[in-house]
Design a protein around this motif. Structure first.
Motif, short mmCIF file in Angstrom:
data_model
loop_
_atom_site.label_atom_id
_atom_site.label_comp_id
_atom_site.label_asym_id
_atom_site.label_seq_id
_atom_site.Cartn_x
_atom_site.Cartn_y
_atom_site.Cartn_z
N CYS B 103 0.82 -1.23 0.00
CA CYS B 103 0.00 0.00 0.00
C CYS B 103 0.85 1.27 0.00
O CYS B 103 0.47 2.24 -0.64
CB CYS B 103 -0.92 0.06 1.22
N ASP B 104 1.95 1.29 0.73
CA ASP B 104 2.65 2.56 0.95
C ASP B 104 3.83 2.77 0.00
O ASP B 104 4.34 3.89 -0.10
CB ASP B 104 3.15 2.66 2.41
N ILE B 105 4.32 1.72 -0.65
CA ILE B 105 5.44 1.88 -1.59
C ILE B 105 5.01 1.56 -3.02
O ILE B 105 5.05 2.41 -3.90
CB ILE B 105 6.64 0.97 -1.21
N PRO B 107 2.23 0.99 -4.93
CA PRO B 107 1.25 1.67 -5.81
C PRO B 107 1.74 3.00 -6.34
O PRO B 107 1.29 3.45 -7.40
CB PRO B 107 0.03 1.89 -4.90
N LEU B 108 2.66 3.64 -5.61
CA LEU B 108 3.14 4.94 -6.05
C LEU B 108 4.13 4.82 -7.20
O LEU B 108 4.35 5.78 -7.93
CB LEU B 108 3.77 5.68 -4.87
N GLN B 130 13.31 10.71 -9.29
CA GLN B 130 13.37 11.24 -7.91
C GLN B 130 12.13 10.82 -7.13
O GLN B 130 12.18 10.47 -5.95
CB GLN B 130 13.50 12.77 -7.98
N TRP B 131 10.97 10.88 -7.79
CA TRP B 131 9.71 10.41 -7.20
C TRP B 131 9.84 8.95 -6.79
O TRP B 131 9.50 8.56 -5.69
CB TRP B 131 8.58 10.61 -8.21
N HIS B 134 12.13 8.60 -3.89
CA HIS B 134 11.56 9.17 -2.67
C HIS B 134 10.69 8.16 -1.93
O HIS B 134 10.85 7.95 -0.73
CB HIS B 134 10.73 10.41 -3.01
N TRP B 135 9.76 7.50 -2.64
CA TRP B 135 8.82 6.60 -1.97
C TRP B 135 9.46 5.29 -1.57
O TRP B 135 9.12 4.71 -0.53
CB TRP B 135 7.57 6.39 -2.83
N SER B 142 11.67 3.09 6.84
CA SER B 142 10.72 2.69 7.86
C SER B 142 10.76 1.18 8.10
O SER B 142 10.79 0.72 9.25
CB SER B 142 9.32 3.14 7.42
#
Lengths: 214, 214
Positions: B103-105, B107-108, B130-131, B134-135, B142
């Motif tokens: 979910c947090d990495i 899909p972006l 860079q986007w 970043h993710w 984390s």
């Protein structure tokens, strides 16, 4: 049990519905995502959730994160009423609907992502709104087609009893309404949302009914 | 059983690992996401998965979507070896690690999102890279902190046996390497990846070992 939550957070909303459906008493610990530069980023909350995300659930010495993992945990610890159908293929269907929202729609429209767009990438507010609409409408069009075609769709997303799918669908619709997304093309989604909101467990979990609502 | 897959797709990679760990024979149906303007968008595949996403699994007349829902299904239908720990709080931990990636990495940094950035938003290739960084680096930082601190971390993400967490972690690391992300700051993640890749079920599921690999 203690839930760290923010009234407008869709992921918190999912867990609040699950707690209500299970009839579980839970201390409500609001974390304001905007005020004071974001209380979720302060050391006090970082000790609970190092990434500064809500929700988090404390239960019996365990500190749990990720809304869908929390809901599966509550469902395993407190099986009644079940939040997943009985047959494995139907469980997979309910989980797939939930994940379609939790993975394919929600993460793209998170506060931190919208901030990156306008901040780091310098996109306009209009382009940011367009981004939001793009992912919600693409996701809702797909969900609508699936729900309208699947014989398992009932008053709710998988039959007439609430499942993990409804726990994700209802907060996403609530959020889309807040952002003034036109929902006329999604009659099945709207019908499910309207029915769910007649149920106390959903209505009482809605952002406007939380102690930290503004 | 028949798996619709693309060799480089992280979500397909997750399901391939699960099938290997369970020792389940499965027909491999490649769907090329780039060739011919994207075979996943052609009517033939839209009949399988209307959104044109991989993977999809056909089993016993059921058509299943969403990699994590498919893995939970396989785990319920074929319980040995289990892909989740036994205790509910530990299961929640494994699922939370998996969802943090799913979910947090992931899909972006999906193909469709990167295309929207460079196409609709007109951002530069450098800003797109860079986007991506970043993710991935926010998510890995984390995960690294969590894995390094949690006493449940073993040779793999939750103890020494493969769980849903490893099924998500390994493809994400593979993907990060492909995009030349420096991983020096994530020694625990790299140690888990290196150990997993010594196991046949993981190594044989890797993109370079698929029949449609280029």
């Amino acid at each position: 049990m203690k839930l760290y939550t923010y009234f407008r957070s869709s992921a918190s909303f999912r867990v609040r519905i699950a707690l209500n459906l299970k009839g579980l008493p839970c201390e409500y610990a609001p974390v304001h995502l905007v005020r004071n530069g974001g209380e979720q980023l302060a050391p006090a909350y970082r000790a609970i959730h190092p990434d500064g995300l809500v929700p988090a659930l404390e239960d019996d010495g365990h500190l749990l994160q990720q809304s869908l993992a929390i809901v599966e945990y509550l469902n395993e610890m407190h099986p009644e009423p079940p939040l997943l159908p009985a047959a494995p293929a139907d469980r997979a269907h309910a989980r797939a609907l939930a994940l379609q929202i939790a993975c394919d729609i929600h993460p793209l429209n998170n506060l931190r992502v919208l901030k990156y767009l306008t901040g780091t990438l310098g996109v306009s507010d209009e382009a940011k709104q367009q981004w939001y609409r793009h992912w919600v409408t693409a996701g809702f069009a797909s969900l609508e087609a699936r729900l309208a075609a699947d014989p398992r769709t009932g008053k709710l997303a998988c039959g007439d009893q609430p499942t993990l799918a409804d726990l994700c669908l209802v907060p996403q619709v609530w959020n889309a309404r807040r952002f003034n997304i036109a929902l006329d093309d999604y009659p099945t989604i709207c019908r499910i949302y309207d029915h769910a909101m007649t149920l106390d467990a959903f209505a009482q979990a809605a952002p406007e009914n939380q102690p930290d609502a503004e």
